[in-house]
Scaffold this motif. Structure first.
Motif, PDB file in Angstrom:
ATOM      1  N   LEU A  90       0.781  -1.241   0.145  1.00 44.80           N
ATOM      2  CA  LEU A  90       0.015   0.415  -0.070  1.00 44.80           C
ATOM      3  C   LEU A  90       0.396   1.479   0.014  1.00 44.80           C
ATOM      4  CD1 LEU A  90      -3.112  -1.175   3.025  1.00 44.80           C
ATOM      5  CD2 LEU A  90      -2.802  -0.971   0.413  1.00 44.80           C
ATOM      6  N   ALA A  91       0.355   2.924  -0.441  1.00 45.39           N
ATOM      7  CA  ALA A  91       1.357   3.667  -0.924  1.00 45.39           C
ATOM      8  C   ALA A  91       0.153   4.329  -0.678  1.00 45.39           C
ATOM      9  CB  ALA A  91       2.389   3.187  -2.047  1.00 45.39           C
ATOM     10  N   GLY A  92       0.503   5.406  -0.101  1.00 47.68           N
ATOM     11  CA  GLY A  92      -0.136   7.295   0.118  1.00 47.68           C
ATOM     12  C   GLY A  92       0.068   8.407   0.468  1.00 47.68           C
ATOM     13  N   PHE A  93      -0.103   9.488   0.453  1.00 46.11           N
ATOM     14  CA  PHE A  93       0.366  10.580   0.993  1.00 46.11           C
ATOM     15  C   PHE A  93      -0.022  10.511   2.222  1.00 46.11           C
ATOM     16  CE2 PHE A  93       0.796  14.975   1.512  1.00 46.11           C
ATOM     17  CZ  PHE A  93       2.083  14.896   0.437  1.00 46.11           C
ATOM     18  N   ASN A  94       0.543  10.666   3.325  1.00 43.80           N
ATOM     19  CA  ASN A  94       0.468  10.706   5.035  1.00 43.80           C
ATOM     20  C   ASN A  94      -1.105   9.394   5.597  1.00 43.80           C
ATOM     21  OD1 ASN A  94       0.117  11.872   7.426  1.00 43.80           O
ATOM     22  ND2 ASN A  94      -1.841  12.630   7.706  1.00 43.80           N
ATOM     23  N   SER A  95      -0.192   8.201   4.709  1.00 43.40           N
ATOM     24  CA  SER A  95      -1.079   6.631   4.930  1.00 43.40           C
ATOM     25  C   SER A  95      -0.707   6.136   5.927  1.00 43.40           C
ATOM     26  CB  SER A  95      -0.858   6.167   3.830  1.00 43.40           C
ATOM     27  OG  SER A  95       0.850   5.837   3.170  1.00 43.40           O
ATOM     28  N   GLN A 125       4.287  11.139   1.472  1.00 38.41           N
ATOM     29  CA  GLN A 125       4.114  11.723   2.356  1.00 38.41           C
ATOM     30  C   GLN A 125       5.697  12.540   3.281  1.00 38.41           C
ATOM     31  OE1 GLN A 125       2.072  13.120   5.726  1.00 38.41           O
ATOM     32  NE2 GLN A 125       1.240  15.207   4.426  1.00 38.41           N
ATOM     33  N   THR A 126       6.404  11.085   3.467  1.00 37.51           N
ATOM     34  CA  THR A 126       7.469  11.224   4.157  1.00 37.51           C
ATOM     35  C   THR A 126       8.938  11.306   3.549  1.00 37.51           C
ATOM     36  OG1 THR A 126       6.297   9.695   6.107  1.00 37.51           O
ATOM     37  CG2 THR A 126       8.966   9.842   6.479  1.00 37.51           C
ATOM     38  N   ILE A 127       8.516  10.522   2.513  1.00 36.46           N
ATOM     39  CA  ILE A 127      10.120  11.460   1.537  1.00 36.46           C
ATOM     40  C   ILE A 127       9.971  12.559   1.151  1.00 36.46           C
ATOM     41  CG2 ILE A 127      11.156  10.387  -0.699  1.00 36.46           C
ATOM     42  CD1 ILE A 127       9.142   7.845  -0.480  1.00 36.46           C
ATOM     43  N   PHE A 128       8.518  12.697   0.801  1.00 36.70           N
ATOM     44  CA  PHE A 128       8.851  14.785   0.550  1.00 36.70           C
ATOM     45  C   PHE A 128       9.494  15.515   1.509  1.00 36.70           C
ATOM     46  CE2 PHE A 128       5.834  18.142  -0.944  1.00 36.70           C
ATOM     47  CZ  PHE A 128       6.492  18.584  -1.458  1.00 36.70           C
ATOM     48  N   HIS A 129       8.763  15.289   3.039  1.00 35.57           N
ATOM     49  CA  HIS A 129       8.753  15.709   4.074  1.00 35.57           C
ATOM     50  C   HIS A 129      10.426  15.708   4.555  1.00 35.57           C
ATOM     51  CE1 HIS A 129       4.470  17.062   5.598  1.00 35.57           C
ATOM     52  NE2 HIS A 129       4.953  17.216   4.676  1.00 35.57           N
ATOM     53  N   LYS A 130      10.911  14.258   4.303  1.00 39.13           N
ATOM     54  CA  LYS A 130      12.536  13.833   4.787  1.00 39.13           C
ATOM     55  C   LYS A 130      13.327  15.348   3.615  1.00 39.13           C
ATOM     56  CE  LYS A 130      12.568  10.198   7.326  1.00 39.13           C
ATOM     57  NZ  LYS A 130      13.045   8.205   7.104  1.00 39.13           N
ATOM     58  N   LYS A 131      13.010  14.917   2.708  1.00 40.34           N
ATOM     59  CA  LYS A 131      13.432  15.458   1.081  1.00 40.34           C
ATOM     60  C   LYS A 131      13.267  17.491   1.062  1.00 40.34           C
ATOM     61  CE  LYS A 131      15.849  11.969   0.514  1.00 40.34           C
ATOM     62  NZ  LYS A 131      17.286  11.912   0.161  1.00 40.34           N
ATOM     63  N   TYR A 162       1.085   8.610  -6.659  1.00 41.53           N
ATOM     64  CA  TYR A 162       1.978   8.020  -7.568  1.00 41.53           C
ATOM     65  C   TYR A 162       2.722   8.771  -8.128  1.00 41.53           C
ATOM     66  CZ  TYR A 162       2.125   5.074 -12.262  1.00 41.53           C
ATOM     67  OH  TYR A 162       2.911   4.688 -13.229  1.00 41.53           O
ATOM     68  N   GLU A 163       2.864   9.961  -8.881  1.00 45.97           N
ATOM     69  CA  GLU A 163       3.414  10.796 -10.301  1.00 45.97           C
ATOM     70  C   GLU A 163       4.695  10.961  -9.597  1.00 45.97           C
ATOM     71  OE1 GLU A 163       3.741  10.570 -13.200  1.00 45.97           O
ATOM     72  OE2 GLU A 163       1.813  10.025 -13.840  1.00 45.97           O
ATOM     73  N   ILE A 164       4.068  11.818  -7.964  1.00 45.65           N
ATOM     74  CA  ILE A 164       5.916  12.154  -7.229  1.00 45.65           C
ATOM     75  C   ILE A 164       6.402  10.935  -7.023  1.00 45.65           C
ATOM     76  CG2 ILE A 164       6.092  12.810  -5.248  1.00 45.65           C
ATOM     77  CD1 ILE A 164       3.028  14.847  -4.671  1.00 45.65           C
ATOM     78  N   LEU A 165       6.118   9.770  -6.086  1.00 44.89           N
ATOM     79  CA  LEU A 165       6.956   9.142  -6.035  1.00 44.89           C
ATOM     80  C   LEU A 165       7.919   8.474  -7.301  1.00 44.89           C
ATOM     81  CD1 LEU A 165       7.829   6.788  -4.001  1.00 44.89           C
ATOM     82  CD2 LEU A 165       6.178   5.195  -4.579  1.00 44.89           C
ATOM     83  N   LYS A 166       7.326   8.355  -8.539  1.00 46.96           N
ATOM     84  CA  LYS A 166       8.071   8.476  -9.735  1.00 46.96           C
ATOM     85  C   LYS A 166       9.207   8.980 -10.169  1.00 46.96           C
ATOM     86  CE  LYS A 166       4.766   6.931 -13.193  1.00 46.96           C
ATOM     87  NZ  LYS A 166       4.066   7.140 -14.453  1.00 46.96           N
ATOM     88  N   ALA A 167       8.690  10.644  -9.569  1.00 47.29           N
ATOM     89  CA  ALA A 167       9.776  11.413  -9.744  1.00 47.29           C
ATOM     90  C   ALA A 167      11.020  11.267  -8.611  1.00 47.29           C
ATOM     91  CB  ALA A 167       9.423  12.692  -9.862  1.00 47.29           C
ATOM     92  N   PHE A 185      12.026   3.280   5.123  1.00 52.17           N
ATOM     93  CA  PHE A 185      12.634   5.009   5.081  1.00 52.17           C
ATOM     94  C   PHE A 185      11.574   5.550   5.422  1.00 52.17           C
ATOM     95  CE2 PHE A 185      12.792   9.137   2.786  1.00 52.17           C
ATOM     96  CZ  PHE A 185      14.944   9.527   2.821  1.00 52.17           C
ATOM     97  N   THR A 186       9.891   5.429   5.290  1.00 55.57           N
ATOM     98  CA  THR A 186       9.304   5.960   5.265  1.00 55.57           C
ATOM     99  C   THR A 186       9.214   5.563   6.512  1.00 55.57           C
ATOM    100  OG1 THR A 186       7.277   4.690   4.233  1.00 55.57           O
ATOM    101  CG2 THR A 186       8.617   6.350   3.189  1.00 55.57           C
TER     102      THR A 186
END
Length: 256
Positions: A90-95, A125-131, A162-167, A185-186
Protein backbone atom coordinates in the motif's frame (compact mmCIF):
# COMPACT_ATOMS: atom_id res chain seq x y z
CA UNK A 1 11.50 6.05 -13.52
CA UNK A 2 9.02 3.19 -13.39
CA UNK A 3 8.59 1.24 -10.17
CA UNK A 4 10.39 -2.07 -9.64
CA UNK A 5 7.78 -4.32 -8.10
CA UNK A 6 7.76 -7.87 -6.83
CA UNK A 7 4.03 -7.68 -6.09
CA UNK A 8 1.27 -5.19 -6.96
CA UNK A 9 1.14 -1.89 -5.10
CA UNK A 10 -2.04 0.08 -4.48
CA UNK A 11 -1.80 3.85 -4.22
CA UNK A 12 -4.91 5.09 -2.45
CA UNK A 13 -6.46 8.17 -0.91
CA UNK A 14 -9.45 8.74 1.34
CA UNK A 15 -11.78 11.68 1.73
CA UNK A 16 -13.50 11.45 5.10
CA UNK A 17 -15.90 13.06 7.54
CA UNK A 18 -12.96 14.21 9.68
CA UNK A 19 -9.56 13.23 11.06
CA UNK A 20 -10.48 11.09 14.08
CA UNK A 21 -9.45 7.54 13.14
CA UNK A 22 -11.76 5.92 15.68
CA UNK A 23 -14.87 7.99 14.96
CA UNK A 24 -14.78 9.34 11.43
CA UNK A 25 -15.83 7.58 8.24
CA UNK A 26 -14.84 7.38 4.57
CA UNK A 27 -16.86 9.41 2.05
CA UNK A 28 -14.66 8.71 -0.99
CA UNK A 29 -11.92 6.19 -1.72
CA UNK A 30 -9.76 5.99 -4.82
CA UNK A 31 -7.33 3.15 -5.55
CA UNK A 32 -4.73 3.03 -8.32
CA UNK A 33 -3.17 -0.42 -8.61
CA UNK A 34 0.15 -0.97 -10.38
CA UNK A 35 1.22 -4.52 -11.26
CA UNK A 36 4.82 -5.82 -11.61
CA UNK A 37 4.28 -6.30 -15.36
CA UNK A 38 3.36 -2.62 -15.74
CA UNK A 39 -0.40 -3.10 -16.02
CA UNK A 40 -2.56 -0.63 -14.10
CA UNK A 41 -6.14 -0.42 -12.92
CA UNK A 42 -8.03 2.19 -10.94
CA UNK A 43 -11.31 2.52 -9.13
CA UNK A 44 -13.01 5.34 -7.24
CA UNK A 45 -16.07 5.02 -5.03
CA UNK A 46 -18.23 7.61 -3.30
CA UNK A 47 -19.35 6.25 0.07
CA UNK A 48 -22.32 6.96 2.30
CA UNK A 49 -20.63 7.41 5.71
CA UNK A 50 -23.93 6.89 7.59
CA UNK A 51 -23.04 9.92 9.75
CA UNK A 52 -23.31 13.65 8.90
CA UNK A 53 -20.41 15.30 7.05
CA UNK A 54 -19.47 18.48 8.95
CA UNK A 55 -19.71 21.70 6.90
CA UNK A 56 -16.06 22.53 7.59
CA UNK A 57 -15.05 19.16 6.12
CA UNK A 58 -17.28 19.61 3.06
CA UNK A 59 -15.53 22.96 2.56
CA UNK A 60 -12.25 21.03 2.08
CA UNK A 61 -13.29 18.21 -0.27
CA UNK A 62 -16.63 19.39 -1.61
CA UNK A 63 -18.57 16.24 -0.71
CA UNK A 64 -21.95 16.89 0.91
CA UNK A 65 -24.45 14.66 2.69
CA UNK A 66 -26.75 15.01 -0.34
CA UNK A 67 -24.02 13.89 -2.75
CA UNK A 68 -23.49 10.57 -0.96
CA UNK A 69 -27.04 9.95 0.31
CA UNK A 70 -27.73 7.29 -2.34
CA UNK A 71 -24.22 5.85 -2.49
CA UNK A 72 -23.31 2.46 -0.95
CA UNK A 73 -21.99 2.30 2.60
CA UNK A 74 -18.42 1.15 3.19
CA UNK A 75 -19.74 -2.14 4.56
CA UNK A 76 -21.43 -2.73 1.19
CA UNK A 77 -18.19 -1.88 -0.66
CA UNK A 78 -15.72 -3.54 1.71
CA UNK A 79 -15.44 -6.82 -0.16
CA UNK A 80 -14.67 -5.04 -3.46
CA UNK A 81 -12.05 -2.86 -1.79
CA UNK A 82 -10.51 -5.82 0.01
CA UNK A 83 -10.32 -7.89 -3.17
CA UNK A 84 -8.49 -5.05 -4.92
CA UNK A 85 -5.85 -4.51 -2.23
CA UNK A 86 -5.43 -7.90 -0.53
CA UNK A 87 -2.46 -9.04 -2.66
CA UNK A 88 -0.74 -5.66 -2.68
CA UNK A 89 1.60 -3.35 -0.85
CA UNK A 90 0.00 0.00 0.00
CA UNK A 91 1.12 3.57 -0.68
CA UNK A 92 -0.30 7.01 -0.10
CA UNK A 93 0.34 10.54 1.07
CA UNK A 94 0.31 10.57 4.91
CA UNK A 95 -1.10 7.05 4.60
CA UNK A 96 0.83 5.49 7.49
CA UNK A 97 -0.56 7.98 9.99
CA UNK A 98 -4.09 8.42 8.64
CA UNK A 99 -5.37 6.57 5.55
CA UNK A 100 -4.22 3.06 6.51
CA UNK A 101 -5.40 3.34 10.14
CA UNK A 102 -8.81 4.64 9.05
CA UNK A 103 -9.12 2.04 6.28
CA UNK A 104 -8.34 -0.66 8.85
CA UNK A 105 -11.10 0.67 11.11
CA UNK A 106 -13.64 0.63 8.29
CA UNK A 107 -12.63 -2.90 7.30
CA UNK A 108 -12.97 -4.18 10.86
CA UNK A 109 -16.36 -2.48 11.23
CA UNK A 110 -17.36 -4.33 8.05
CA UNK A 111 -16.14 -7.58 9.68
CA UNK A 112 -13.28 -8.04 7.23
CA UNK A 113 -9.96 -8.81 8.87
CA UNK A 114 -7.16 -6.41 7.96
CA UNK A 115 -3.47 -6.37 8.75
CA UNK A 116 -0.11 -5.53 7.18
CA UNK A 117 1.76 -8.69 8.15
CA UNK A 118 2.62 -9.86 4.64
CA UNK A 119 3.03 -6.53 2.91
CA UNK A 120 4.68 -3.16 3.32
CA UNK A 121 3.48 0.43 3.14
CA UNK A 122 5.19 3.40 1.54
CA UNK A 123 4.25 6.87 2.77
CA UNK A 124 5.17 9.32 0.01
CA UNK A 125 4.58 12.28 2.32
CA UNK A 126 7.42 11.09 4.56
CA UNK A 127 9.84 10.97 1.62
CA UNK A 128 8.69 14.44 0.67
CA UNK A 129 9.01 15.83 4.21
CA UNK A 130 12.42 14.26 4.74
CA UNK A 131 13.63 15.75 1.48
CA UNK A 132 11.73 19.00 0.92
CA UNK A 133 9.14 19.78 3.66
CA UNK A 134 6.10 20.68 1.52
CA UNK A 135 2.38 19.87 0.98
CA UNK A 136 0.92 17.53 -1.67
CA UNK A 137 0.05 20.36 -4.09
CA UNK A 138 3.49 21.94 -3.64
CA UNK A 139 5.06 18.52 -4.02
CA UNK A 140 3.31 17.92 -7.31
CA UNK A 141 4.47 21.33 -8.53
CA UNK A 142 8.03 20.75 -7.25
CA UNK A 143 8.54 17.22 -8.56
CA UNK A 144 6.30 17.12 -11.61
CA UNK A 145 6.33 20.77 -12.68
CA UNK A 146 2.54 20.98 -12.86
CA UNK A 147 -0.27 22.47 -10.81
CA UNK A 148 -2.52 19.98 -9.07
CA UNK A 149 -6.06 20.45 -10.37
CA UNK A 150 -8.96 19.27 -8.19
CA UNK A 151 -6.84 18.95 -5.04
CA UNK A 152 -8.75 17.20 -2.26
CA UNK A 153 -10.58 14.94 -4.65
CA UNK A 154 -9.48 11.39 -3.89
CA UNK A 155 -8.79 10.49 -7.52
CA UNK A 156 -6.66 13.56 -8.27
CA UNK A 157 -4.70 13.18 -5.02
CA UNK A 158 -4.13 9.46 -5.69
CA UNK A 159 -2.77 10.01 -9.20
CA UNK A 160 -0.58 12.90 -8.02
CA UNK A 161 0.87 10.71 -5.27
CA UNK A 162 1.79 8.01 -7.80
CA UNK A 163 3.46 10.53 -10.12
CA UNK A 164 5.36 12.14 -7.22
CA UNK A 165 6.87 8.82 -6.10
CA UNK A 166 8.17 8.12 -9.60
CA UNK A 167 9.65 11.61 -9.79
CA UNK A 168 11.23 11.21 -6.33
CA UNK A 169 12.97 8.05 -7.50
CA UNK A 170 14.35 9.97 -10.48
CA UNK A 171 15.50 12.88 -8.32
CA UNK A 172 17.12 11.11 -5.35
CA UNK A 173 19.74 8.47 -6.25
CA UNK A 174 19.93 7.30 -2.63
CA UNK A 175 16.30 6.13 -2.79
CA UNK A 176 16.17 2.50 -3.90
CA UNK A 177 13.42 1.49 -6.31
CA UNK A 178 12.31 -1.22 -3.92
CA UNK A 179 9.11 -1.21 -1.89
CA UNK A 180 10.66 -2.74 1.24
CA UNK A 181 13.40 -0.09 1.25
CA UNK A 182 10.85 2.70 0.69
CA UNK A 183 8.64 1.31 3.43
CA UNK A 184 11.51 1.35 5.90
CA UNK A 185 12.52 4.84 4.73
CA UNK A 186 9.00 6.17 5.31
CA UNK A 187 8.41 4.47 8.67
CA UNK A 188 8.43 7.15 11.37
CA UNK A 189 8.34 4.84 14.38
CA UNK A 190 7.77 1.20 15.10
CA UNK A 191 4.09 0.85 15.95
CA UNK A 192 2.30 -2.43 16.49
CA UNK A 193 -1.11 -0.90 15.92
CA UNK A 194 -1.71 1.63 13.16
CA UNK A 195 -2.69 4.47 15.49
CA UNK A 196 0.55 4.27 17.51
CA UNK A 197 -0.87 3.48 20.95
CA UNK A 198 1.26 0.31 21.12
CA UNK A 199 4.86 0.55 19.94
CA UNK A 200 8.03 -1.53 19.98
CA UNK A 201 10.99 -0.66 22.18
CA UNK A 202 14.65 -1.15 21.25
CA UNK A 203 14.34 -4.82 22.23
CA UNK A 204 11.36 -5.30 19.88
CA UNK A 205 8.99 -5.70 22.86
CA UNK A 206 5.49 -4.20 22.85
CA UNK A 207 5.11 -1.12 25.05
CA UNK A 208 2.33 1.37 25.64
CA UNK A 209 3.11 4.74 24.07
CA UNK A 210 0.49 6.84 25.87
CA UNK A 211 -1.04 7.54 29.25
CA UNK A 212 0.06 6.55 32.72
CA UNK A 213 1.79 3.38 31.47
CA UNK A 214 3.71 5.07 28.66
CA UNK A 215 6.98 3.21 28.03
CA UNK A 216 5.99 0.15 30.06
CA UNK A 217 5.81 -3.35 28.62
CA UNK A 218 2.27 -4.31 27.63
CA UNK A 219 2.69 -7.81 29.10
CA UNK A 220 3.74 -6.36 32.47
CA UNK A 221 0.84 -3.91 32.60
CA UNK A 222 -1.75 -6.55 31.71
CA UNK A 223 -0.32 -8.81 34.42
CA UNK A 224 -0.18 -6.15 37.13
CA UNK A 225 -3.39 -4.32 36.26
CA UNK A 226 -5.87 -6.65 34.50
CA UNK A 227 -8.56 -3.97 34.49
CA UNK A 228 -6.51 -1.81 32.11
CA UNK A 229 -7.30 -4.22 29.27
CA UNK A 230 -11.03 -3.90 29.93
CA UNK A 231 -10.80 -0.13 30.14
CA UNK A 232 -9.18 0.08 26.69
CA UNK A 233 -11.68 -2.36 25.19
CA UNK A 234 -14.61 -0.29 26.46
CA UNK A 235 -13.11 3.13 25.73
CA UNK A 236 -13.05 5.03 22.44
CA UNK A 237 -9.85 3.49 21.04
CA UNK A 238 -9.52 2.33 17.41
CA UNK A 239 -10.82 -1.18 16.73
CA UNK A 240 -7.42 -2.24 15.36
CA UNK A 241 -5.70 -1.16 18.59
CA UNK A 242 -8.17 -3.28 20.54
CA UNK A 243 -7.54 -6.20 18.17
CA UNK A 244 -3.76 -5.96 18.67
CA UNK A 245 -4.11 -5.73 22.45
CA UNK A 246 -6.39 -8.77 22.50
CA UNK A 247 -3.85 -10.75 20.46
CA UNK A 248 -1.10 -9.86 22.95
CA UNK A 249 -3.29 -10.87 25.88
CA UNK A 250 -4.24 -14.19 24.23
CA UNK A 251 -0.60 -14.89 23.36
CA UNK A 252 0.38 -14.45 27.00
CA UNK A 253 -2.46 -16.69 28.18
CA UNK A 254 -1.42 -19.39 25.72
CA UNK A 255 2.14 -19.40 27.03
CA UNK A 256 1.12 -20.00 30.62
Amino acid sequence: MELKLTRPICFFDLETTGIDVARDRIVEISIFKVFPNGNKESKTWLVNPTIPIPPQTTAVHGITDEKVANEPTFKELATQVHNMIKDSDLAGFNSDRFDIPLLAEEMLRAEIDFDMKNRVSVDIQTIFHKKEERTLSAGYKFYCGESLENAHSAEADTMATYEILKAQLDRYPDLENDMKFLSEFTTRKKSVDFAGFIALNKDEKEIFSFGKHKGRLVDEVLEAEPGYFGWIQNADFPLYTKKVLTAIKLRKLNTK
